[in-house]
Design an enzyme around this catalytic site. Structure first.
Site, PDB file in Angstrom:
ATOM      1  N   GLY A  43       0.823  -0.986  -0.583  1.00 54.85           N
ATOM      2  CA  GLY A  43      -0.064   0.128  -0.054  1.00 54.85           C
ATOM      3  C   GLY A  43       0.751   1.303   0.307  1.00 54.85           C
ATOM      4  O   GLY A  43       0.153   2.261  -0.397  1.00 54.85           O
ATOM      5  N   ASP A 102      -4.676   2.083  11.049  1.00 55.06           N
ATOM      6  CA  ASP A 102      -6.435   1.959  11.395  1.00 55.06           C
ATOM      7  C   ASP A 102      -5.749   1.304  12.905  1.00 55.06           C
ATOM      8  O   ASP A 102      -6.393   2.437  13.813  1.00 55.06           O
ATOM      9  CB  ASP A 102      -6.474   0.323  10.305  1.00 55.06           C
ATOM     10  CG  ASP A 102      -7.887   0.390  10.498  1.00 55.06           C
ATOM     11  OD1 ASP A 102      -8.137   1.311  10.816  1.00 55.06           O
ATOM     12  OD2 ASP A 102      -8.112  -0.830  10.117  1.00 55.06           O
ATOM     13  N   GLY A 104      -3.367   0.415  14.118  1.00 56.27           N
ATOM     14  CA  GLY A 104      -1.836   0.659  14.977  1.00 56.27           C
ATOM     15  C   GLY A 104      -1.333  -0.939  14.642  1.00 56.27           C
ATOM     16  O   GLY A 104      -0.064  -1.172  14.869  1.00 56.27           O
ATOM     17  N   LEU A 107       1.989  -1.025  12.418  1.00 59.84           N
ATOM     18  CA  LEU A 107       2.826  -0.513  12.785  1.00 59.84           C
ATOM     19  C   LEU A 107       3.820  -0.588  14.236  1.00 59.84           C
ATOM     20  O   LEU A 107       4.912   0.080  14.054  1.00 59.84           O
ATOM     21  CB  LEU A 107       2.765   1.290  12.794  1.00 59.84           C
ATOM     22  CG  LEU A 107       2.951   2.452  12.329  1.00 59.84           C
ATOM     23  CD1 LEU A 107       3.834   1.747  10.795  1.00 59.84           C
ATOM     24  CD2 LEU A 107       2.393   3.660  11.946  1.00 59.84           C
TER      25      LEU A 107
END
Ligand code: IMP
Length: 176
Positions: A43, A102, A104, A107
């Site tokens: 993405g 989103d 998280g 990440l």
């Protein structure tokens, strides 16, 4: 039947302008340094390639591929590394470049893996922030747009691997 695009949330012009602003901020913050931009596949690639062309500082790029979604619309909570960075980041100034944060979870996971490799610094840049969905707090240094809790496609973001090519970000309505 194909899912429907409900409406454009962020236009091509808005994205272009905001990417330029983010690149200006990063160029200012990293003056005299050579940051490594780590893009999370798949993405993040469109955002990365636009962002890097607007940067005025020297920089390197690298890629990492993880999966957190089972190609549908719901998070599985499972994060797997599918492909790792090609180079050592020890002592480097690293910026993670993400398409969207989103829950998280993705990440947070990547951040901890990269921190364990002792970069000199680690910052996070995301084009989109779906703050209302956050399950873990992750420090984000550069945010393009805060967006509502809707499923979006385009500008790198997919629905079942399609629609990444749209030059804008759109809200998608799935088929029931
Ligand atoms: P998180 O772990 O929940 O923060 O999910 C991050 C990843 O989920 C992103 O990098 C995207 O690949 C995917 N994702 C989250 N929200 C959306 C969306 O609205 N559209 C498309 N992909 C999304």
């Amino acid at each position: 039947m194909e899912p429907r695009i409900e409406r454009t949330l962020i236009s091509e012009v808005q994205i272009k302008q905001r990417v330029r602003e983010l690149a200006d901020d990063i160029s200012r913050d990293y003056k005299g340094k050579i940051p490594t931009l780590v893009s999370i596949l798949k993405g993040g690639i469109i955002f990365l390639t636009d962002l890097m062309r607007d940067l005025t500082v020297l920089h390197e790029i690298d890629f990492m591929s993880v999966s957190s979604y089972d190609s549908g619309m719901e998070t599985t909570g499972v994060v797997r590394i599918l492909a790792d960075l090609s180079r050592n980041i020890e002592g480097k100034d690293v910026i993670i470049v993400e398409d969207i944060v989103d829950s998280g979870l993705t990440l947070d996971y990547i951040r901890h893996i990269l921190l364990a490799r002792h970069p000199r610094s680690l910052k996070i840049c995301t084009l989109l922030d779906k703050k209302a969905r956050r399950l873990v707090e992750v420090p984000i240094d550069y945010i393009g747009f805060e967006i509502p809790n809707e499923f979006v496609i385009g500008y790198g973001l997919d629905y079942q691997e399609k629609y990444r090519n749209l030059p804008y970000v759109a809200i998608m309505v799935p088929n029931e």
